[in-house]
Design a protein around this motif. Sequence first.
Motif, PDB file in Angstrom:
ATOM      1  N   GLN A 182       0.832  -1.200   0.000  1.00  0.00           N
ATOM      2  CA  GLN A 182       0.000   0.000   0.000  1.00  0.00           C
ATOM      3  C   GLN A 182       0.871   1.256   0.000  1.00  0.00           C
ATOM      4  OE1 GLN A 182      -2.617  -0.222   3.377  1.00  0.00           O
ATOM      5  NE2 GLN A 182      -3.473  -2.196   2.784  1.00  0.00           N
ATOM      6  N   GLY A 183       0.274   2.372  -0.476  1.00  0.00           N
ATOM      7  CA  GLY A 183       0.929   3.662  -0.415  1.00  0.00           C
ATOM      8  C   GLY A 183       2.183   3.719  -1.268  1.00  0.00           C
ATOM      9  N   TRP A 184       3.034   4.730  -0.973  1.00  0.00           N
ATOM     10  CA  TRP A 184       4.248   4.883  -1.766  1.00  0.00           C
ATOM     11  C   TRP A 184       5.210   3.742  -1.533  1.00  0.00           C
ATOM     12  CZ3 TRP A 184       8.985   5.121   0.539  1.00  0.00           C
ATOM     13  CH2 TRP A 184       9.028   5.433   1.907  1.00  0.00           C
ATOM     14  N   ARG A 185       5.150   3.121  -0.353  1.00  0.00           N
ATOM     15  CA  ARG A 185       6.002   1.969  -0.104  1.00  0.00           C
ATOM     16  C   ARG A 185       5.627   0.817  -1.036  1.00  0.00           C
ATOM     17  NH1 ARG A 185       8.345   1.741   5.257  1.00  0.00           N
ATOM     18  NH2 ARG A 185       8.076   3.731   6.338  1.00  0.00           N
ATOM     19  N   GLY A 186       4.319   0.600  -1.211  1.00  0.00           N
ATOM     20  CA  GLY A 186       3.874  -0.434  -2.135  1.00  0.00           C
ATOM     21  C   GLY A 186       4.265  -0.123  -3.568  1.00  0.00           C
ATOM     22  N   THR A 187       4.195   1.171  -3.946  1.00  0.00           N
ATOM     23  CA  THR A 187       4.589   1.570  -5.298  1.00  0.00           C
ATOM     24  C   THR A 187       6.062   1.268  -5.543  1.00  0.00           C
ATOM     25  OG1 THR A 187       2.920   3.324  -5.298  1.00  0.00           O
ATOM     26  CG2 THR A 187       4.710   3.504  -6.903  1.00  0.00           C
ATOM     27  N   LEU A 188       6.925   1.607  -4.565  1.00  0.00           N
ATOM     28  CA  LEU A 188       8.350   1.321  -4.715  1.00  0.00           C
ATOM     29  C   LEU A 188       8.613  -0.178  -4.776  1.00  0.00           C
ATOM     30  CD1 LEU A 188       9.879   3.976  -2.305  1.00  0.00           C
ATOM     31  CD2 LEU A 188       9.929   3.988  -4.796  1.00  0.00           C
ATOM     32  N   THR A 189       7.862  -0.955  -3.997  1.00  0.00           N
ATOM     33  CA  THR A 189       8.030  -2.411  -4.040  1.00  0.00           C
ATOM     34  C   THR A 189       7.703  -2.951  -5.424  1.00  0.00           C
ATOM     35  OG1 THR A 189       7.537  -2.649  -1.669  1.00  0.00           O
ATOM     36  CG2 THR A 189       7.228  -4.592  -3.060  1.00  0.00           C
ATOM     37  N   ARG A 190       6.622  -2.448  -6.014  1.00  0.00           N
ATOM     38  CA  ARG A 190       6.245  -2.911  -7.363  1.00  0.00           C
ATOM     39  C   ARG A 190       7.260  -2.482  -8.411  1.00  0.00           C
ATOM     40  NH1 ARG A 190       1.181  -1.962  -4.994  1.00  0.00           N
ATOM     41  NH2 ARG A 190       1.143   0.239  -5.600  1.00  0.00           N
ATOM     42  N   LEU A 191       8.016  -1.418  -8.126  1.00  0.00           N
ATOM     43  CA  LEU A 191       9.055  -0.970  -9.053  1.00  0.00           C
ATOM     44  C   LEU A 191      10.370  -1.721  -8.843  1.00  0.00           C
ATOM     45  CD1 LEU A 191       8.455   2.894  -8.953  1.00  0.00           C
ATOM     46  CD2 LEU A 191       7.913   1.321 -10.825  1.00  0.00           C
ATOM     47  N   GLY A 192      10.374  -2.648  -7.889  1.00  0.00           N
ATOM     48  CA  GLY A 192      11.571  -3.453  -7.664  1.00  0.00           C
ATOM     49  C   GLY A 192      12.373  -3.062  -6.454  1.00  0.00           C
ATOM     50  N   ILE A 193      11.966  -2.012  -5.737  1.00  0.00           N
ATOM     51  CA  ILE A 193      12.661  -1.590  -4.522  1.00  0.00           C
ATOM     52  C   ILE A 193      11.853  -2.092  -3.337  1.00  0.00           C
ATOM     53  CG2 ILE A 193      13.579   0.358  -3.220  1.00  0.00           C
ATOM     54  CD1 ILE A 193      13.542   1.959  -5.827  1.00  0.00           C
ATOM     55  N   ARG A 194      12.304  -3.161  -2.733  1.00  0.00           N
ATOM     56  CA  ARG A 194      11.535  -3.792  -1.661  1.00  0.00           C
ATOM     57  C   ARG A 194      11.452  -2.878  -0.446  1.00  0.00           C
ATOM     58  NH1 ARG A 194      10.540  -9.398  -0.053  1.00  0.00           N
ATOM     59  NH2 ARG A 194      10.180  -9.482   2.203  1.00  0.00           N
ATOM     60  N   MET A 195      10.258  -2.573  -0.019  1.00  0.00           N
ATOM     61  CA  MET A 195      10.025  -1.704   1.134  1.00  0.00           C
ATOM     62  C   MET A 195       9.178  -2.431   2.166  1.00  0.00           C
ATOM     63  SD  MET A 195      11.539   1.184   0.437  1.00  0.00           S
ATOM     64  CE  MET A 195      10.778   2.389   1.514  1.00  0.00           C
ATOM     65  N   GLY A 196       9.476  -2.180   3.429  1.00  0.00           N
ATOM     66  CA  GLY A 196       8.663  -2.747   4.491  1.00  0.00           C
ATOM     67  C   GLY A 196       7.338  -2.022   4.617  1.00  0.00           C
TER      68      GLY A 196
END
Length: 504
Positions: free
Chosen positions: A208-222
């Motif tokens: 969810q949120g910008w963290r989820g967006t970065l995860t989908r772009l390949g940058i794993r976020m908690g």
Amino acid sequence: MGSTPTEVMAFPKISAIVRDNGTAEVIVAGNSRIVPAGKSLQELRTNALDVVVGEAKTLQRPVRVQIEDPEGHGELIVHPDHTIESLSYEAHSSRRRRAQAPKTTPESAAPAVILTETVPAPEPVVGPTVMENVTASRMSAPEAKQPATVWPPIPAEPESVSSDLPPTAGEPEDPQPAVDPDAEPLTRRSLKETSFLVSAPVLEPATQGWRGTLTRLGIRMGPSAAELSEREDIRTVSQHWPGPRTVAVVNRKGGANKTPTVVMLSAVLARYSGAATVAWDNNESQGTLGWRTEKGAHDRSVLDLIDSSESLLSPSTSAAEIAKFVHHQTGDKFDVLRSDENEEGDHEVTAEEVDIAHQVLTRYYRLVVMDSGNTARAANWRRMIDHTNQLVVPVTAIEDRAEAARLTLQTLDSRGGHDAELARNAVVIVSESTDSKRSMSGDALKRAKDEARRIADGFEPFVRAVVRIPYDPALVNGPIRYEALQPATRRAWLAAAAAVANGF
């Protein structure tokens, strides 16, 4: 070799925290990393530093890390090749007093110099790796290099003074521990005290949120704190519990949002848990649950179910036979048992009929959510309470509805026993006014929210949980559908269902 501290970037910000409750956490740019459990404080420190080394390897450069534990705090530089440099470490005041080194004269004291040694990375082993301590501190003459752990540095100890004096009276010269001849060898351990399952669960990345967006772009976020809270509520409502559970939704005042509460709790619990769920309109005459939900291909009600109870309770009856009497909600996955809709309204449900209907429903369903009328003195209302496992008291942010809710809880509490226990463990759900807000000004909307907050705060000391629900036009008129709600409203009802499920 060491690095000049000014050459090591302070980004990303890394903190390693070891707690005295046996847990540790490494936070990288605000994201928590899992640290394997350790049997001691020092092992936890080592495991935390292993995680930081992994970050240094990922970045392919040294990193700074702020360290904090029950004994002190400081800063290290951690290299990808496992070299550790201690920049500072300050023990907490109580520890400094305990570990204070003997004073030295200015002529004998030498400036503190940090020395580092590089050792090859350890060979892979099964289980968590343990990093070697590779930093030594020179705290006196250059020839006297003293080994010291990096975290925390070992305080200087006073040199031992040889003495030819005899030992103090009563003190053994060479104490030896007593040996029990029947004891098992120290190298042997019980298999019950050993486990190979030491890995902590892997935290799924943010969705969810910008963290989820970065995860989908390949940058794993908690995940954020809000997403973690939502995951916990989903886990709570998804549990299966032994035996059926009955929830009663009550308020002596009409228009208090009882029926929408029954629909929403049934929908959330059925969707997430997958448990067979039925919403039962236990109005003594004619209720409105059937008006706010989908109607099936028949007109049967609770009275028809009671008339057919003997066959429905027969061991030879198929579970599918219950579909003749309930109305399935195709989208929200629960069933509805309607109240009697006889136009003449010449029948009131009795206590015995509540017993029969409840016995039938708990054979076919794991969860029964009961709507109710407005008369706490009615026989069917009181018998409903006898069957209840969790009480829910809905109220809209209007003072007379709130007062009716208070009196409902007071009545149950005054009866003592099971009724009083239900009142103390009740969940109060405060909804903002369901009146149309199209003509309401910004100030009026704020006053409505403030009133909901005031009422929620007023109930909080007297019940187990209070949940606030925002206004949503999808709850005002017509059939209620979970998917028609706004995201904030769905999230609030998930929290309400989790509060209810915690009472199961």
